[in-house]
Design a protein around this motif. Structure first.
Motif, PDB file in Angstrom:
ATOM      1  N   ALA A 144       0.823  -1.214   0.000  1.00 38.08           N
ATOM      2  CA  ALA A 144       0.000   0.000   0.000  1.00 38.08           C
ATOM      3  C   ALA A 144       0.854   1.261   0.000  1.00 38.08           C
ATOM      4  CB  ALA A 144      -0.941  -0.007   1.206  1.00 38.08           C
ATOM      5  N   GLY A 145       1.954   1.250   0.757  1.00 36.90           N
ATOM      6  CA  GLY A 145       2.826   2.416   0.824  1.00 36.90           C
ATOM      7  C   GLY A 145       3.450   2.733  -0.521  1.00 36.90           C
ATOM      8  N   MET A 146       3.894   1.705  -1.238  1.00 33.11           N
ATOM      9  CA  MET A 146       4.490   1.926  -2.548  1.00 33.11           C
ATOM     10  C   MET A 146       3.457   2.447  -3.537  1.00 33.11           C
ATOM     11  SD  MET A 146       7.043   2.019  -4.521  1.00 33.11           S
ATOM     12  CE  MET A 146       8.298   1.266  -3.486  1.00 33.11           C
ATOM     13  N   ARG A 147       2.218   1.887  -3.492  1.00 36.08           N
ATOM     14  CA  ARG A 147       1.162   2.375  -4.388  1.00 36.08           C
ATOM     15  C   ARG A 147       0.886   3.847  -4.150  1.00 36.08           C
ATOM     16  NH1 ARG A 147      -1.555  -2.174  -2.629  1.00 36.08           N
ATOM     17  NH2 ARG A 147      -3.075  -0.876  -1.509  1.00 36.08           N
ATOM     18  N   ALA A 148       0.760   4.208  -2.874  1.00 34.26           N
ATOM     19  CA  ALA A 148       0.437   5.592  -2.538  1.00 34.26           C
ATOM     20  C   ALA A 148       1.573   6.536  -2.951  1.00 34.26           C
ATOM     21  CB  ALA A 148       0.177   5.713  -1.041  1.00 34.26           C
ATOM     22  N   ALA A 149       2.798   6.114  -2.744  1.00 36.26           N
ATOM     23  CA  ALA A 149       3.941   6.961  -3.081  1.00 36.26           C
ATOM     24  C   ALA A 149       4.019   7.200  -4.589  1.00 36.26           C
ATOM     25  CB  ALA A 149       5.237   6.320  -2.575  1.00 36.26           C
ATOM     26  N   LEU A 150       3.871   6.127  -5.377  1.00 35.46           N
ATOM     27  CA  LEU A 150       3.921   6.271  -6.828  1.00 35.46           C
ATOM     28  C   LEU A 150       2.757   7.115  -7.336  1.00 35.46           C
ATOM     29  CD1 LEU A 150       4.962   2.636  -7.840  1.00 35.46           C
ATOM     30  CD2 LEU A 150       6.342   4.696  -8.103  1.00 35.46           C
ATOM     31  N   GLU A 151       1.588   6.870  -6.776  1.00 37.26           N
ATOM     32  CA  GLU A 151       0.407   7.623  -7.203  1.00 37.26           C
ATOM     33  C   GLU A 151       0.593   9.118  -6.947  1.00 37.26           C
ATOM     34  OE1 GLU A 151      -4.465   7.550  -6.587  1.00 37.26           O
ATOM     35  OE2 GLU A 151      -3.152   6.562  -5.117  1.00 37.26           O
ATOM     36  N   ALA A 152       1.059   9.466  -5.738  1.00 37.93           N
ATOM     37  CA  ALA A 152       1.228  10.872  -5.392  1.00 37.93           C
ATOM     38  C   ALA A 152       2.276  11.539  -6.272  1.00 37.93           C
ATOM     39  CB  ALA A 152       1.624  10.998  -3.914  1.00 37.93           C
ATOM     40  N   ARG A 153       3.390  10.856  -6.478  1.00 36.73           N
ATOM     41  CA  ARG A 153       4.472  11.429  -7.269  1.00 36.73           C
ATOM     42  C   ARG A 153       4.045  11.704  -8.711  1.00 36.73           C
ATOM     43  NH1 ARG A 153       8.826  14.450  -7.023  1.00 36.73           N
ATOM     44  NH2 ARG A 153       9.349  13.374  -5.090  1.00 36.73           N
ATOM     45  N   PHE A 154       3.398  10.723  -9.340  1.00 39.44           N
ATOM     46  CA  PHE A 154       3.037  10.895 -10.749  1.00 39.44           C
ATOM     47  C   PHE A 154       1.863  11.856 -10.924  1.00 39.44           C
ATOM     48  CE2 PHE A 154       5.760   7.250 -11.334  1.00 39.44           C
ATOM     49  CZ  PHE A 154       6.311   7.475 -12.592  1.00 39.44           C
ATOM     50  N   GLU A 155       0.951  11.907  -9.951  1.00 37.25           N
ATOM     51  CA  GLU A 155      -0.135  12.876 -10.049  1.00 37.25           C
ATOM     52  C   GLU A 155       0.396  14.302  -9.997  1.00 37.25           C
ATOM     53  OE1 GLU A 155      -2.911  11.854  -7.004  1.00 37.25           O
ATOM     54  OE2 GLU A 155      -4.076  10.519  -8.334  1.00 37.25           O
ATOM     55  N   ARG A 156       1.452  14.517  -9.178  1.00 35.59           N
ATOM     56  CA  ARG A 156       2.060  15.852  -9.115  1.00 35.59           C
ATOM     57  C   ARG A 156       2.724  16.220 -10.433  1.00 35.59           C
ATOM     58  NH1 ARG A 156       3.444  14.424  -3.686  1.00 35.59           N
ATOM     59  NH2 ARG A 156       5.550  13.789  -4.314  1.00 35.59           N
TER      60      ARG A 156
END
Length: 322
Positions: free
Chosen positions: A11-23
């Motif tokens: 879950a942590g990796m999903r959230a990190a990748l999602e946040a980074r690419f959305e920015r």
């Protein structure tokens, strides 16, 4: 807007990748495993898929193949990036041959995406593997820079860090993943205790690159090779020419490492020498000259060679007791 799919059971990796690419302006869909990712994937809609290799249900390789098949049917090109914490060369070769646009270790990609510095990733790896961090080191000051063959050091991204004579302990720094099987094999062939630590991946790479520029006459590499009889023939030829008194054999990953020890005046440390002379020679002292034969095993071999079978053809001198 560019759209991508992230598949990872962490879950942590999903959230990190999602946040980074959305920015960075991406529209990100996420999935907890390969099965859910296949349900969400739409060819032509997702231009990029980032997936962990090891997941329950469909793994990353299966997901990549399905994405590629869909791309062939529709003509819409989708790039695939595979991430794993347990990367190795054979897996990378397979991934690239199968069409992955990139293949990297999770720690490296965390750095590339700006989630953490190399120092922070190194500390996290040390915590994960339960060993200390080597914050600064200089292998050039070591008294045993050539004890472990360079091809093996490169394969495992490790360096000899320090040798403590009083406890006969060799400390090895790893830049990626601590490999306990390699530690055990090195321990047996050098007749010492081995302990791991973690160092910065880029620091390890720089030191290894510097070592490539140095002459290492004691390292003789063969391969890729899969013929057991050929390996035994080469080893026998070197043994006959050098007449070593100490011969040690170890399987280290995709290598067979044969170490031949003779003393500095060219005479074998054999029956005419004392046990103390033999023990001194393997304790990283200058009176010993070692020739390391490194046999790189063929990656295409379906049945990797075992050192036990090799010993049947070429028996070696047993190690002295500690």
């Amino acid at each position: 807007m560019k759209r991508m799919l992230v598949a990872d059971d962490d879950a942590g990796m999903r959230a990190a990748l999602e946040a980074r690419f959305e920015r960075r302006g991406w529209l990100v869909d996420v999935a907890v495993n390969g099965t859910e990712a296949l349900e969400k994937f739409r060819s032509g809609l997702h231009s990029l898929v980032i997936t962990d290799v090891r997941m329950p249900g469909h793994d990353g390789f299966e997901l990549m193949r399905e994405v590629q098949s869909s791309s062939v049917r529709t003509g819409a090109r989708t790039a695939v990036i595979l991430l794993t914490a347990y990367g190795c060369v054979p897996d990378a070769v397979q991934a690239m041959r199968n069409g992955a646009c990139d293949y990297g270790k999770i720690g490296e990609w965390i750095e590339k995406l700006g989630f953490a510095s190399e120092n922070e990733v190194t500390k996290a790896l040390a915590l994960q593997w339960g060993c200390p961090v080597a914050t600064s080191f200089d292998p050039a000051t070591s008294s045993f820079p050539s004890e472990i063959p360079l091809p093996i050091l490169e394969a495992f991204q490790m360096l000899p860090l320090n040798y403590v004579a009083s406890t006969n302990t060799l400390y090895l720094a790893f830049g990626e993943r601590v490999d306990h099987a390699a530690l055990y094999a090195i321990e047996k062939i050098l007749d010492c205790r081995t302990l791991p630590c973690v160092a910065g991946r880029e620091s390890i790479a720089r030191h290894l690159d510097a070592m490539r520029q140095l002459s290492r006459p004691g390292d003789v590499e063969f391969g890729p090779i899969s013929d057991l009889a050929e390996i035994a023939s080469i080893a026998s030829s070197y043994t006959a020419r050098l007449s070593p008194g100490q011969v040690r054999l170890s399987r280290v990953g995709r290598f067979i490492w044969l170490r031949l020890d003779v003393n500095s005046n060219g005479r074998a440390m054999g029956a005419g020498n004392t046990q103390r002379s033999v023990e001194t020679a393997v304790r990283f002292k200058p009176c010993a000259i070692a020739t390391n034969l490194i046999f790189r095993l063929s990656a295409e071999s379906s049945k990797p060679l075992a050192t036990r079978a090799f010993r049947d053809l070429y028996p070696v001198t047993p190690s002295p007791g500690r």
